[in-house]
Design a protein around this motif. Structure first.
Motif, PDB file in Angstrom:
ATOM      1  N   SER A 177       0.853  -1.186   0.000  1.00  0.00           N
ATOM      2  CA  SER A 177       0.000   0.000   0.000  1.00  0.00           C
ATOM      3  C   SER A 177       0.888   1.234   0.000  1.00  0.00           C
ATOM      4  CB  SER A 177      -0.926   0.004   1.221  1.00  0.00           C
ATOM      5  OG  SER A 177      -0.166   0.021   2.421  1.00  0.00           O
ATOM      6  N   LYS A 180      -0.329   8.054   1.819  1.00  0.00           N
ATOM      7  CA  LYS A 180      -1.358   8.981   1.350  1.00  0.00           C
ATOM      8  C   LYS A 180      -0.771  10.285   0.813  1.00  0.00           C
ATOM      9  CE  LYS A 180      -4.938   7.262   4.502  1.00  0.00           C
ATOM     10  NZ  LYS A 180      -5.864   7.596   5.592  1.00  0.00           N
ATOM     11  N   GLU A 197      -2.715   4.227   2.178  1.00  0.00           N
ATOM     12  CA  GLU A 197      -4.000   3.981   1.509  1.00  0.00           C
ATOM     13  C   GLU A 197      -4.497   2.575   1.849  1.00  0.00           C
ATOM     14  OE1 GLU A 197      -3.128   4.496  -2.594  1.00  0.00           O
ATOM     15  OE2 GLU A 197      -2.941   6.682  -2.469  1.00  0.00           O
ATOM     16  N   THR A 198      -5.795   2.383   1.763  1.00  0.00           N
ATOM     17  CA  THR A 198      -6.359   1.048   2.009  1.00  0.00           C
ATOM     18  C   THR A 198      -6.189   0.151   0.783  1.00  0.00           C
ATOM     19  OG1 THR A 198      -8.542   1.875   1.331  1.00  0.00           O
ATOM     20  CG2 THR A 198      -8.012   1.904   3.700  1.00  0.00           C
ATOM     21  N   GLU A 199      -6.088   0.755  -0.391  1.00  0.00           N
ATOM     22  CA  GLU A 199      -5.915  -0.022  -1.624  1.00  0.00           C
ATOM     23  C   GLU A 199      -4.534  -0.646  -1.650  1.00  0.00           C
ATOM     24  OE1 GLU A 199      -5.959   0.595  -6.500  1.00  0.00           O
ATOM     25  OE2 GLU A 199      -6.278   2.284  -5.143  1.00  0.00           O
ATOM     26  N   THR A 200      -4.452  -1.871  -2.135  1.00  0.00           N
ATOM     27  CA  THR A 200      -3.163  -2.556  -2.245  1.00  0.00           C
ATOM     28  C   THR A 200      -2.849  -2.850  -3.704  1.00  0.00           C
ATOM     29  OG1 THR A 200      -4.184  -4.728  -1.930  1.00  0.00           O
ATOM     30  CG2 THR A 200      -3.350  -3.596   0.045  1.00  0.00           C
ATOM     31  N   TYR A 201      -1.551  -3.029  -3.970  1.00  0.00           N
ATOM     32  CA  TYR A 201      -1.065  -3.349  -5.310  1.00  0.00           C
ATOM     33  C   TYR A 201      -0.273  -4.645  -5.230  1.00  0.00           C
ATOM     34  CZ  TYR A 201      -2.143   1.577  -6.181  1.00  0.00           C
ATOM     35  OH  TYR A 201      -2.773   2.798  -6.280  1.00  0.00           O
TER      36      TYR A 201
END
Length: 228
Positions: A177, A180, A197-201
């Protein structure tokens, strides 16, 4: 700068030798023996050496008897006096300019030594940081580096400097992640205070001179500069 050195012979012993006659071919009369001790003088001070110079004069004159003309008696007498006459203690005396120069040189050497020590310490620190940075990532490891992300159509979506956190490791895949806060300029002394961020890659790891994380389609890349 040329340093002029003046050699000085100072007498430390003198004796009239009425019983000793000059060598054949020299002036008649008796001899005077003088033992000189060597000194030197420079712009920065004076020095006294242990070295001495025995000299025979024709009594009552300034005529020196050449050393190659000395008789055996003269050689033995000179050697005896060299071995028995106390010398002025060997020493170095600095004047104001000498002390100032010595202080300056000491300060320069101290400064250079400090610079060398600091360079070595910095190099060791960089090597240690480099080893830590290039070690295999683990879950919850946090890195600071440069982000580049492209949209699916190939246009640049965002780029800059930010933090990245390894959330999970699944085999050869790294779920990460991003911080921000993304800045255009490098901020190596910053911290991930803004959170992540809560989104992961899902990324792959590439190791070289630095750690790089890339997506399979190469639309996302993160080059790590330091590890928290």
């Amino acid at each position: 700068m040329i340093i002029r050195i003046t050699q000085i012979e100072g007498p430390i012993f003198e004796e009239e030798l009425n019983y000793m006659v000059p060598p054949e071919g020299q002036s008649s009369g008796s001899l005077t023996f003088v033992l000189y001790q060597f000194h030197s003088r420079t712009f920065f001070g004076e020095s006294t050496y242990n070295k001495v110079n025995p000299v025979f004069f024709i009594a009552g004159s300034k005529h020196k008897v050449p050393r190659q003309k000395w008789t055996k008696e003269m050689v033995e007498y000179a050697q005896m006096r060299e071995n028995t006459i106390p010398r002025i203690p060997k020493k170095v005396h600095y004047n104001f300019f000498g002390k100032a120069l010595f202080t300056l040189l000491f300060a320069v050497l101290l400064f250079l030594g400090f610079q060398v020590f600091r360079s070595i310490s910095t190099l060791k620190k960089e090597k240690t940081e480099e080893a830590v940075l290039l070690s295999d990532p683990k879950e919850n490891d946090v890195y600071y580096g440069n982000l580049t992300e492209f949209a699916s159509n190939g246009t640049l979506e965002r780029t800059g400097w930010t933090w990245m956190k390894v959330v999970k490791i699944e085999g050869n895949d790294y779920l990460v992640s991003l911080g921000k806060e993304i800045s255009e300029g490098l901020k190596p002394d910053s911290s991930p205070s803004a959170g992540f961020e809560t989104e992961t890659y899902r990324l792959k790891l590439k190791k070289g001179q630095q750690l790089s994380f890339k997506s399979v389609d190469n639309n996302f890349s993160f080059s790590a500069m330091k590890k928290q």
